[in-house]
Structures are given as structure tokens and as C-alpha cells.
Scaffold this active site. Sequence first.
Site, PDB file in Angstrom:
ATOM      1  N   ASP A 413      10.077 -17.638  -4.728  1.00 47.64           N
ATOM      2  CA  ASP A 413      10.119 -16.243  -5.133  1.00 47.64           C
ATOM      3  C   ASP A 413       8.848 -15.512  -4.703  1.00 47.64           C
ATOM      4  O   ASP A 413       7.821 -16.124  -4.414  1.00 47.64           O
ATOM      5  CB  ASP A 413      10.246 -16.199  -6.666  1.00 47.64           C
ATOM      6  CG  ASP A 413      10.923 -14.945  -7.180  1.00 47.64           C
ATOM      7  OD1 ASP A 413      11.082 -13.986  -6.400  1.00 47.64           O
ATOM      8  OD2 ASP A 413      11.288 -14.926  -8.367  1.00 47.64           O
ATOM      9  N   GLU A 462      18.121 -13.678  -1.923  1.00 48.73           N
ATOM     10  CA  GLU A 462      18.240 -12.543  -2.843  1.00 48.73           C
ATOM     11  C   GLU A 462      18.305 -11.265  -2.008  1.00 48.73           C
ATOM     12  O   GLU A 462      19.341 -10.942  -1.469  1.00 48.73           O
ATOM     13  CB  GLU A 462      17.076 -12.513  -3.830  1.00 48.73           C
ATOM     14  CG  GLU A 462      17.289 -11.501  -4.947  1.00 48.73           C
ATOM     15  CD  GLU A 462      16.133 -11.425  -5.909  1.00 48.73           C
ATOM     16  OE1 GLU A 462      16.368 -11.058  -7.067  1.00 48.73           O
ATOM     17  OE2 GLU A 462      14.981 -11.714  -5.520  1.00 48.73           O
ATOM     18  N   GLU A 468      19.435  -8.850 -12.365  1.00 47.18           N
ATOM     19  CA  GLU A 468      18.157  -8.803 -13.075  1.00 47.18           C
ATOM     20  C   GLU A 468      17.712  -7.364 -13.337  1.00 47.18           C
ATOM     21  O   GLU A 468      17.025  -7.085 -14.325  1.00 47.18           O
ATOM     22  CB  GLU A 468      17.080  -9.540 -12.276  1.00 47.18           C
ATOM     23  CG  GLU A 468      16.651  -8.853 -10.988  1.00 47.18           C
ATOM     24  CD  GLU A 468      15.545  -9.611 -10.260  1.00 47.18           C
ATOM     25  OE1 GLU A 468      15.495 -10.843 -10.398  1.00 47.18           O
ATOM     26  OE2 GLU A 468      14.739  -8.981  -9.572  1.00 47.18           O
TER      27      GLU A 468
END
Length: 663
Positions: A413, A462, A468
Site C-alpha cells: 500500500d 486498487e 473505503e
Amino acid sequence: MTNIKSLCLCLLVALVCLPLGAADHLLKSPDGKLVVEIDTEGQLKYALKREGQLLLDKSLIGLVLEDRVLGENVKVRRVNRRSMVEETIVSPHYRFSSFNVVYNELDIQLKGNFGVIFRAYNEGIAYRLYTTAKEGLTIRDEVVQMNFPKDYTTYMAYSTVKPGKDQYAMAFQNLYTKSSVTGVKTDNIAFLPITVDCGNEVKLTLMESDLEDYPGMFVKGDGKSTSLQGTFARYPTELKSFAPRAMKRVVERADYIAKTEGKRTYPWRIWAVSERDTEMPVNKLVYALASPNRIGDCSWIKTGKVAWDWWNDWGISGVDFKAGINMETYKCYIDFAADNHIEFVVLDEGWYDPGKGDMLTVIPELDLPELVRYGKSKGVDLILWAVFNVLDDQLEAACKKYSEMGISGFKIDFLDRDDQTAVEMTYRIAEMAAKYKLTLDLHGFYKPTGLNRTYPNIINFESVFGMEEMKWSSVQKDMMEYDVTMPYIRMMAGPVDYTPGAMRNASKKDFKDIYYNPMSQGTRCHQLAAYVVHDSPLTMLADNPTAYKHEQECTDFIVSIPNKNIEETRVLQGKLGESVVIARKIGSSWYVGGMTDWTAREITLDFGFLGDGTYEVVLFRDGVNADKQAEDYKKEIFTVTPDSEKKIRMASGGGFAMTVVKK
């Protein structure tokens, strides 16, 4: 004079190799609908037509070096052609198990150790520059001009960073802004893909592929002309680590975009051309133009569904332990996954101390080897979250340690950039992870550029405005419109880790952003549809185990929808920004999902896509009260044949999903 010139060009098409001095060059798609006109008189530029309609007027391309511009004062050395080149591409974990492409190619070698390759497919055109210098090069910039003959409508996702700051450094997650070309923002940049509506249902979508050792492209406008320009992040010269995750961020950049070898090819610039919106989500050019598999055997790569902790904030209830990042909580997630035949559990942020930036040291509250053992005893594998640069700093040690421990892969991430050093890091991590048979799910990451073909152990990306965002976004962030826009634009580039599966669902009037107990905009069936609509070889179940146990019928249906071994994908109907219906085939069975925006719609689903025989359908559709009570749904079971039709009403923010299994 024009007729003579055209006749000469037609004669040249049949030649494999052309002599010096050709000023203009034509390249057609195999079906003859697309025509690329390349001009080499003075400056290198090209135009694109479709059945006589000018889509892109003459636009400059080239490379800006320290002492010259490759693309100015060009002189042709040689022109090579290849016609009707056919390729069969095996594509594991993609929207097709394999597919065929056919293209015509034109390679124009120019004086000055420089050249360009154009390819024309029926689905679009692509070009890439190349250099043949003996010594390394400093690339100050790349010239990517896009001159449109009219003030077309554009769909763009802009950087989320405010003007005056580094807009190239962000998470590549935003809604699409619709505007004319002249209305494109002048104080911001857009990340790829972007789509341009040329009228008469024809759309151009700009993407790139085979991005290696080079920065990714953004797009900007000038607010005056019907032109757009490519723009690139400058090369980072200084990075610093910042709290709370020890993330390295760029604090200083050079006045060039790349330092590179002199002999190389540069990324493919792709214009996908669609005659109908339904062609867009299944366009294959990004994958087809990427470098082939570099890791060899892929049989060890596992995909599937994931029980996820972060979106629901470890939100288990009705248990006799304190839920959080501890052994009891993760064993509960593993038990839930095992009970529901879910292949993975991800340990998101917190299993190592993110502030220390040391992923080799697990927090004292967790016995990770014991969790791995417990998971494997129940047929559940674990995936570990980490920050990109933290993994990179401990790369081989971390890959070796966790591979030997039995970890399946990493969710990495917060790369949040695609300058040259970020792209280099990605390739470095992908190669090392493959060495130790670890898969990768890339978050906080730039748009897909075919890296999942080159490194098939990369099983999702992503770079999407996913679920989210509902933890902190008001209803003014129109997720329903995005959900029926993103599959047509972003999904063209590759799969999406959107993280669906909310069991708390809200109408437009009722939606609120709640951090600890988040909800979705739209209906329950809109959420179920995501498990079919999205290209997603690794798909999260974003809500918590308690919520899924309370909604076992929906949970059973979610896990009954495969997201691996997809043989074929079709878009049955839909329109960008309004609705989408997608079908996926596995064996003799089909899985169909549909979504709408905040406008309620009734569709007629024609089952003519099925093979011969009788099929049992399990349908989850919006309930009669779903416009107000978004969690309301209706389950139906019935049989169909290829001659059948079914009317399905989708509520405001609604959808449907079905399994279609041959009897």
C-alpha cells in the site's frame, strides 16, 4: 497531386521494407475501419480516423533530451511493415482465460538513433517510441500532444492534491469529472485512463501499457484550445520518511523525467476506440501490449475471496473477547472464512508497528506462525499488508521469511506515485515476490499498465475510488454514478480491488459516512452485483463476520460466485454513467450482475448468450421497497433456456446478481 500520393501509399502497403524519403505513412486496422496517418515531414505527428471521421487531428510526439528533441527535423531511414499479425495470448486470472489479437504494424526508423512503432487493431491503435543510442539518456520530457477536431466531451479523474503542491503524488482514486476539452481543469492533472466522447457513440480511451523504467503519463488542458497534453512526474532526487507509517515521500524533484539506457523501447500509448459503450469493459489492449510472462510456471498462484478486517474496523460483536488486532480476533476471521469457503484472510495495517517501518518484527499481541498454522488447518491462507517502501527496504529478507512461514502474499500500500523510481520499485518487488512464490495485491497504486501479464503473481490493483471512501465521504460523492462509469473506463486498464460487500446499505437520503460501522450507498443487490461486474481475481468481503452471519443468505450467494478461472466476459447491455450488465462464463455456467445509478430502471435480460440446454437461475434482485429500504431484496429460483427473457427492475442505486447453472 493528392490522388497520386494516395496511389503511391496504397502500393507501399504491400512492401515489407520501404526506402528512404517517404513523407506520409498510412496504417489501417485489420477491418479497415481505423486509419492512422503518420506525418514525417519536419516534425513527427499522427492523426486518427475511423471510417472517414477524424477523431484525432495531427498531434506531435517525441522525446525531449538535454541537447535536442527527438521528433523535430526528422528524416526517415527505413520503414518496416508487418501485416495481419496474429497472436494467441494466454491470460491467467484475466477477464478471459485466453484470447486472440490481430494487428498491422508500422516501424519507422528515423535518423538520430530514434524511431516509432505504430500498431492498428480493430479495437484501437497504439504507438511506442524507441531509441538506439549507445550511451545512457536523460529524458527531460516526452511530447504527447492530443489535438481534437471538435470540443468533445471528456471523462477524467483528477489528482486529489491541491494546486501548488505535488499533484503527481496521490493515491490514484477519484470520481470522474465530465467536461468539454476546453473545460478541462488548468490547475490540475488527470490520471489515466481518460475517455473522450467523439459523438455518434464513438469513444476514445487513452491508456498506457508496458510501463517499465519510466514515469507514468498524466493529462492536462490549457482551457482554451481543443488540445490536451501529456505530462509526467519529474525524477525524485530526495525522499523522506513520514509518520505514521514510515512512508517515503518525494520532497525534491529534478528537471527531467527519467534517466535511462540509450537502447530501449518506451511505454505504449494506447487509444482504444469503441463504437458502443458495451465494448469498453472488455477491451484487451493494455494486457495484449504488455511484456509477456517473466516468471514461468503460474500453477502456484492462488486467487479467490478474502475476509478483510480494516473496512469494518475489526468490528466483530457478540463475542467474549475484545475485538482488535489480537489472536482471538484473527482466529474468529479465520473461522468465518473456513465456514464459508473463503480462501484468504488479510491482516491489514497493525500486525507490525507501522511507525517503526519494520515488517520483520510482528507486534507482541500476535503469534503469526500460530495463525498461519491455524489457518492452514482450516484451509485458509493469510495475506499480509505492508507499505511499499517498507517491503522494498527489507525485500528479500521479508519475502524469504514470510514465504517460509506459509504466508500466501502481500497487500502492499501507499506507493502513491508513478515516477520512474516508483515504477522501478514495483518491478523489483514483483520479481522478488515471484521468486519466493508470493502473490501481490497493489494498493495506493497507479492504474494497471499490463504488469499482471508480465508478473502474473500480481493478482489485483486498487487505483479505484472504492468502498473505503464510504467511511469518510458524504452522499455528494456520487458512488452510484461512479459505479456505472468506472467499469467502462478504469476497468479497461485491468482488474480492480474495489472491496465490496457492505451489509449495511442506504438510500440516497439515508446515507451517512460512519467510520466504525460504515455503510454503502445504494442497495444490497447493488453490492452483490459487484462480485460479478468487477474484474477482480482477489475480491474482499469488506464487512465483518458478525454482519455476514446475520445475513447468511447473502453471504452464501457471494461465495457462490466464482472470481477465478473466468473463461469469457461479456457486457450484455448498459451505457456509460447510467447502467451496466456483465456476464462471466466458467465451464457451462454463467454469472450475471447488473447495476444502475440513482435512477431506477427496468431492463429485459435476454438469455440468448447461453448455450443449448436448460439452466437453473438463482436471482437476487432489489425488493419492492428497496428505493427506501436499501437492504430489501428478493431471491428467486427459476429455469431458463437460450430463448428466455426476464424483466428485472433495479431500484434507485440498485442492481441484481444471478447464477445461471446448466441442469
